[in-house]
Design a protein around this motif. Structure first.
Motif, short mmCIF file in Angstrom:
data_model
loop_
_atom_site.label_atom_id
_atom_site.label_comp_id
_atom_site.label_asym_id
_atom_site.label_seq_id
_atom_site.Cartn_x
_atom_site.Cartn_y
_atom_site.Cartn_z
N ALA A 262 0.83 -1.21 0.00
CA ALA A 262 0.00 0.00 0.00
C ALA A 262 0.86 1.26 0.00
CB ALA A 262 -0.93 0.00 1.20
N GLU A 263 2.03 1.19 0.64
CA GLU A 263 2.94 2.34 0.66
C GLU A 263 3.48 2.67 -0.72
OE1 GLU A 263 5.95 1.30 3.43
OE2 GLU A 263 4.69 1.64 5.22
N GLN A 264 3.47 1.69 -1.62
CA GLN A 264 4.00 1.89 -2.97
C GLN A 264 2.94 2.38 -3.95
OE1 GLN A 264 5.66 -1.92 -4.00
NE2 GLN A 264 7.15 -1.91 -2.33
N VAL A 265 1.71 2.49 -3.48
CA VAL A 265 0.62 2.93 -4.36
C VAL A 265 0.67 4.45 -4.49
CG1 VAL A 265 -1.86 3.03 -4.69
CG2 VAL A 265 -0.83 0.97 -3.74
N SER A 266 0.75 4.92 -5.69
CA SER A 266 0.73 6.36 -5.95
C SER A 266 -0.71 6.83 -6.05
CB SER A 266 1.46 6.68 -7.25
OG SER A 266 1.24 8.03 -7.62
N THR B 71 -8.30 3.42 -4.74
CA THR B 71 -6.92 3.21 -4.35
C THR B 71 -6.85 2.48 -3.00
OG1 THR B 71 -6.24 5.20 -5.51
CG2 THR B 71 -4.75 4.36 -3.84
N PHE B 72 -6.02 1.47 -2.94
CA PHE B 72 -5.88 0.67 -1.71
C PHE B 72 -4.81 1.33 -0.86
CE2 PHE B 72 -5.51 -2.81 1.14
CZ PHE B 72 -6.68 -3.55 0.99
N ASN B 73 -5.21 2.00 0.22
CA ASN B 73 -4.28 2.77 1.03
C ASN B 73 -4.12 2.17 2.43
OD1 ASN B 73 -6.71 3.45 2.27
ND2 ASN B 73 -6.81 5.45 1.27
N GLY B 74 -3.35 2.86 3.26
CA GLY B 74 -3.09 2.38 4.61
C GLY B 74 -4.34 2.26 5.46
N ALA C 173 -6.47 2.89 -10.31
CA ALA C 173 -6.53 1.50 -9.84
C ALA C 173 -6.60 0.57 -11.05
CB ALA C 173 -7.76 1.30 -8.95
N PRO C 174 -6.14 -0.68 -10.91
CA PRO C 174 -6.16 -1.59 -12.05
C PRO C 174 -7.56 -1.96 -12.50
CG PRO C 174 -5.52 -2.74 -10.04
CD PRO C 174 -5.53 -1.28 -9.72
#
Length: 403
Positions: free
Chosen positions: A274-278, A290-293, A283-284
């Motif tokens: 999740a930390e690598q998601v900009s 967006t899948f976040n913390g 989203a795919p």
């Protein structure tokens, strides 16, 4: 829907806001929270600029809508549903944005069908599944009819993907209504259609959706087997959002199996991904945010409740606040029940059943069999012979519910 078309048109939130006389933050709020709490005039202005038919965002196709001074409270949900039903009954759909016009007719139809599917998914947060089921199934039949009449293989692939997405939504609605047999059937259809489309990423998502369903149903082994298949597909095309979502799904399956160590390990993997998601990367899957913390924290809360580990719940409660305040009321009610379970394990009966009562009210309002059955399961876990007043009141409310 606004976000989908904006991204497809390669416009930033700032650019769209400038074109419509709005700030970037106003566009961000509109995309994050939808029209339920937003000024209808501004929604109409944005939709008009993006060439989205007003009925696709729940507004009547009348000029008055664009200038009327309303705050959204007078726009009833049934208007949106009626408009959506009209969309899925139409023989040919209008592309929702100028960006789609370069595609062939079939490409435009697939894009418009996908936009309608996303609209239904948005509605799911504030609409009883029983009201959505009929228009969604009509939407599915339309997608299947158009696919059967497609004159080339490429169009059939695109439309098979659309059909997969709609079938998955039908499975979700059946699950919410407590109809597990139909849910499995629709998820199975979604997987088959995704495979027919040739889209391995979509097939992975649909397998994962079925795996999540089986985990919640208590079938941990079957869920983990399905998730292993998903991981093998995603390894060919690693995407941070998809990886975080998969690891979170594995977290739940391990928790259902009672394996706290493996659940904690999967949580760590989900948090790292999740930390690598900009935040700027789409989203795919167009229907997945967006899948976040915060979502990882919400999963820790859920698994802590299932494993009877209140310390997990306490550690995640603050960070999961975003999920607790989301506009998806049914999802929020399920998280409340997880939090109530943790309170129950800690011996805080009043807090547990106060939260459970609020969640149950949401379940009744939206006629959600899933929420009501989770409420019943929570009540069964309370075995004390001494029933506090809050428990007796909860029993009275629960015993009178017949969905």
């Amino acid at each position: 829907m606004v976000k989908l078309v904006r991204v497809d048109a390669r416009l930033s939130q700032k650019q769209l806001g400038q074109a419509c006389g709005l700030s970037q933050s106003a566009i961000s709020r509109l995309e994050a929270h939808g029209a339920a709490t937003y000024n209808m005039t501004l929604l109409a202005r944005v939709a008009t600029h993006l060439n989205i038919p007003l009925r696709l965002v729940g507004l009547a196709d009348q000029p008055a809508v664009q200038t009327a001074d309303v705050d959204g409270s007078d726009v009833e949900r049934r208007t949106f549903l009626h408009g959506s039903a009209a969309i899925v009954a139409a023989p040919i759909l209008t592309p929702a944005s100028m960006a789609h016009r370069h595609q062939g007719g079939d490409g435009g139809q697939a894009a418009s069908l996908r936009l309608a599917t996303t609209a239904f998914r948005r509605l799911d947060g504030t609409t009883p599944s029983r009201q959505l089921q009929e228009p969604v199934l009509a939407h599915l039949r339309l997608a299947q009819t158009i696919a059967s009449e497609a004159d080339n293989q490429e169009a059939r692939y695109r439309l098979a993907a659309v059909g997969s997405e709609v079938a998955s939504l039908a499975g979700w609605l059946a699950w919410d209504m407590g109809d597990y047999g139909s849910a499995r059937t629709w998820y199975g259809n979604a997987i088959k259609a995704a495979r027919s489309s040739g889209d391995r990423l979509l097939a992975a998502y649909q397998l994962g959706s079925l795996a999540q369903f089986e985990a919640h149903a208590g079938n941990a082994v079957q869920s983990l087997n399905l998730l292993n298949q998903v991981r093998s597909r995603l390894e060919e095309r690693p995407i941070a959002t998809a990886t975080a979502w998969l690891s979170a799904s594995e977290t739940l399956a391990h928790a259902v199996a009672g394996d706290a160590r493996m659940s904690d390990r999967a949580l760590a993997q989900a948090a790292k991904a999740a930390e690598q998601v900009s935040t700027e990367d789409p989203a795919p899957w167009p229907w997945m945010f967006t899948f976040n913390g915060a979502k990882v924290a919400a999963m820790r809360l859920t698994c802590g409740a299932r494993l009877g580990l209140p310390e997990w719940v306490r550690a995640a409660q603050d960070e999961a606040g975003e999920a607790m305040t989301s506009g998806h009321e049914k999802q929020r009610a399920l998280i409340m029940l997880d939090l109530a379970s943790a309170h129950l394990v800690s011996g805080r009966f009043d807090g547990a059943f106060s939260l459970a009562t609020r969640a149950l009210e949401t379940g009744v309002r939206y006629r959600s069999g899933r929420i009501v059955e989770r409420s019943r399961a929570l009540r069964r876990s309370f075995t004390s012979a001494n029933k506090p007043q809050v428990v007796r009141e909860f029993d009275e409310r629960l015993h009178g519910i017949y969905l």
